[in-house]
Design a protein around this motif. Structure first.
Motif, mmCIF file in Angstrom:
data_model
loop_
_atom_site.group_PDB
_atom_site.id
_atom_site.type_symbol
_atom_site.label_atom_id
_atom_site.label_comp_id
_atom_site.label_asym_id
_atom_site.label_seq_id
_atom_site.Cartn_x
_atom_site.Cartn_y
_atom_site.Cartn_z
ATOM 1 N N LYS B 19 47.383 36.125 40.765
ATOM 2 C CA LYS B 19 47.901 36.487 42.323
ATOM 3 C C LYS B 19 48.002 35.068 42.981
ATOM 4 O O LYS B 19 48.629 35.406 44.183
ATOM 5 N N GLN B 20 48.035 33.868 42.235
ATOM 6 C CA GLN B 20 48.460 32.647 43.129
ATOM 7 C C GLN B 20 49.632 32.703 43.746
ATOM 8 O O GLN B 20 50.637 33.246 42.793
ATOM 9 N N GLY B 21 49.926 32.366 44.899
ATOM 10 C CA GLY B 21 51.069 32.534 45.503
ATOM 11 C C GLY B 21 51.596 33.851 46.268
ATOM 12 O O GLY B 21 52.473 34.040 46.834
ATOM 13 N N LEU B 22 50.894 34.831 45.862
ATOM 14 C CA LEU B 22 51.046 36.164 46.304
ATOM 15 C C LEU B 22 50.264 36.827 47.370
ATOM 16 O O LEU B 22 50.352 37.736 47.763
ATOM 17 N N THR B 23 49.298 35.745 47.916
ATOM 18 C CA THR B 23 48.452 36.175 48.759
ATOM 19 C C THR B 23 48.565 35.638 50.317
ATOM 20 O O THR B 23 47.882 35.911 51.260
ATOM 21 N N ARG B 48 47.800 41.266 48.263
ATOM 22 C CA ARG B 48 48.737 40.860 49.218
ATOM 23 C C ARG B 48 47.947 40.826 50.778
ATOM 24 O O ARG B 48 47.152 41.810 50.846
ATOM 25 N N ALA B 49 48.424 40.116 51.384
ATOM 26 C CA ALA B 49 47.901 39.873 52.934
ATOM 27 C C ALA B 49 47.889 41.374 53.348
ATOM 28 O O ALA B 49 48.927 42.179 53.519
ATOM 29 N N GLY B 50 46.842 41.798 53.871
ATOM 30 C CA GLY B 50 46.549 43.294 54.478
ATOM 31 C C GLY B 50 45.969 44.046 53.644
ATOM 32 O O GLY B 50 45.558 45.237 54.149
ATOM 33 N N GLN B 51 45.965 44.041 52.473
ATOM 34 C CA GLN B 51 45.382 44.570 51.379
ATOM 35 C C GLN B 51 44.173 44.082 51.127
ATOM 36 O O GLN B 51 43.508 43.191 51.732
ATOM 37 N N ALA B 52 43.432 44.651 50.227
ATOM 38 C CA ALA B 52 41.997 44.486 49.935
ATOM 39 C C ALA B 52 41.610 43.001 49.378
ATOM 40 O O ALA B 52 42.384 42.496 48.832
ATOM 41 N N HIS B 53 40.872 42.390 50.082
ATOM 42 C CA HIS B 53 40.198 41.148 49.261
ATOM 43 C C HIS B 53 39.625 41.212 47.899
ATOM 44 O O HIS B 53 39.345 42.311 47.735
ATOM 45 N N VAL B 202 58.277 35.334 39.475
ATOM 46 C CA VAL B 202 59.203 34.687 40.575
ATOM 47 C C VAL B 202 59.473 35.299 41.606
ATOM 48 O O VAL B 202 59.510 34.977 42.934
ATOM 49 N N HIS B 203 60.183 36.524 41.452
ATOM 50 C CA HIS B 203 60.514 37.338 42.794
ATOM 51 C C HIS B 203 59.400 37.823 43.688
ATOM 52 O O HIS B 203 59.577 37.672 45.006
ATOM 53 N N ALA B 204 58.219 37.821 43.237
ATOM 54 C CA ALA B 204 57.077 38.151 43.928
ATOM 55 C C ALA B 204 56.751 36.957 44.760
ATOM 56 O O ALA B 204 56.301 36.843 45.955
#
Lengths: 335, 335
Positions: B19-23, B48-53, B202-204
């Motif tokens: 998830k590197q780059g996606l948080t 993703r931000a706002g979802q579960a840690h 890459v799109h993510a």
């Protein structure tokens, strides 16, 4: 991530691959042991021929993990096997064993793994694929009869792929792989590319293969020794693929005792060997492309100017390994 | 292989890297839960931000593994958190939690993980590194006071490296990475290189970055859209690095709503953004080498003729990932 049989088997698989090419003439095999509560006790792989199979190696590590360190001082597979049989005190009861390949069922240089698994009291055996070796097969049937719960076919395709060299050896056909070392941008010249750790692995491979094929130009330019001195091992026979027959006999590879060196303008010689590594770049890739089973590409973490390979070949990655410095990627031809 | 804290932490680390780059703007974090017998119940990463840690996500997976599937139908982090607090029935008592980063100690968009860990009754917390975020820190101290057994500093260097982008964001400086897609022999031209799975990643990434830097020549030749349609996400602002100012306005990237496009002959614009991806090859590598924090290189499993990069740069690999088709290797500059 889903924690299931595939997860455990993939850990056993990756461990097996760290010994790929180093177990000849035995198959590369990985094993993982969980205790009855599901805790991982060991993840191990088959060692050099004559040493412990993956199952035995995993039992040894698990036994150490359980607190018996005496076994760690034994280095002979027969002694290790005997020690476990005499001292297990039912500690393996309830344990699960994941193994990429059906346990062997015959006494070879080491005792049969199937007997060990039964005697130690494992409750469950999870296998990747069945043993193609007619001599060693039967482990699953024997263990099923002894009442052990057995599942087979977990990550079967990956476990089959792992066995490709072994299947070829069993069929008396050569297994041929191409070793290529690249900088991160694909450049292959400019001196040493990979780390000492990677070169030590290559020497360990050379200590297992029986023929190393190399191009005449590389021999002239690099003046290599092509032995396995980093692991204190044997030197393989050499086939110098070259249209010119004359080489400076002071090039170190000619002085290595106990090896044959052939200088030939064709690759027919490969057919009379069983485990063959090709080292080279552009020209060797072109010359050997119909022969090669697998490609082993090392990528060093440096971007550097220099020559690159211009060639066309669709591959399929079959395993990805790493050491501290380099990436080691194994490929087969795309289907 | 040694089965110890490092082993479990490395599994959590690798999961975090997926998830590197996606948080963004949160840190990439990985977590692993073992039950009191040592069985792995979950390996998860911050979403993703706002979802579960990561910690919450791991608790959810572990709870499902323990047999409660109701929680799997909840998708809001607050609801998931509340459900666990109300329904845990002490099932987490005795469990160990491995987490690459000290659990957060403040109520942000999601409730504090430290509170969750304490209330669920975890017995042991094993941390990679401490939270550099002044707002969120304090989790370790609070949990230690509540009597949980705590170890810190497991694979600390790797866990610190994982946080590099987050540290930069916290310091209000841009984190800049360079994405490079290569065939297995380093060739970068000749059409699509990577698989749809890689392009979706890459799109993510594009859906998370706030600025994408690209060369003028690529824009002219490829006529790209540079959005994140494969994940249905937002399109980043674009900096076209070019000495020429005139571009065909029918190139799709200009038609994407809600984005700014800059055409500039310098890279100063980057300073006013926080999360920047550079896509390109030779020229962009040269132009951006003093700016770039990390390189993300995709290697496709095909050897193909074409152009290669001629450049010199010593790198250090910090993570190696793979999907079915491609290798994804992350590098930082060598120290």
């Amino acid at each position: 991530m889903v924690i299931n049989h595939d997860f455990y088997m993939s850990l056993a698989l990756k461990e097996a691959w760290t010994k790929q090419g180093l177990t000849y003439p035995n198959p590369a095999v990985g094993a993982l042991i969980c205790n009855k509560e599901g805790k991982i006790l060991a993840i191990e792989a088959t060692q050099r021929a004559g040493q412990a199979h993956a199952e035995l190696q995993a039992c040894i590590s698990a036994f150490v993990q359980m607190g018996d360190t005496t076994i760690a001082s034994l280095h002979d597979a027969n002694a290790q096997h005997a020690y476990l049989l005499n001292n297990h005190h039912h500690k393996f009861e309830g344990c699960s064993l994941y193994v990429t390949l059906e346990p062997c069922h015959h006494q070879g240089r080491t005792p049969a793994c199937s007997m060990l698994i039964e005697k130690l009291g494992f409750s469950k055996l999870i296998c990747g694929t069945l043993d193609p070796n007619q001599q060693a097969t039967g482990g699953i049937n024997a263990l099923r009869e002894s009442g052990i719960d057995i599942e087979t076919g977990i990550l079967q395709e990956e476990c089959e792929t792992l066995l490709t060299p072994f299947r070829k050896w069993q069929n008396n056909t050569p297994f041929i792989f191409f070793k290529l070392a690249l900088f991160a941008n694909g450049v292959y010249d400019g001196g040493l590319i990979t780390s000492k750790e990677s070169r030590t692995y290559v020497h360990a491979l050379r200590n297992n293969i029986d023929l190393l094929v190399i191009g005449g130009e590389t021999v002239r330019v690099d003046r290599p020794t092509l032995d396995s001195r980093l692991v204190g091992g044997k030197a393989p026979d050499i086939l110098i693929f070259s249209h010119e027959k004359e080489f400076d006999q002071t090039i170190p590879l000619f002085a290595v005792p106990g090896r044959k060196v052939f200088i030939e303008d064709n690759l027919d010689r490969i057919k009379s060997y069983r485990f063959v590594m090709i080292e080279g770049t552009q020209k060797m890739l072109e010359a050997t492309q119909t022969l090669v089973d697998w490609y082993c590409i090392f990528y060093a973490p440096t971007i550097q100017t220099g020559k690159t390979i211009q060639f066309n070949k669709d591959l399929k990655r079959i395993q990805l390994l790493e050491n501290k410095h380099d990436i080691i990627a194994w490929f087969q031809k795309a289907q």
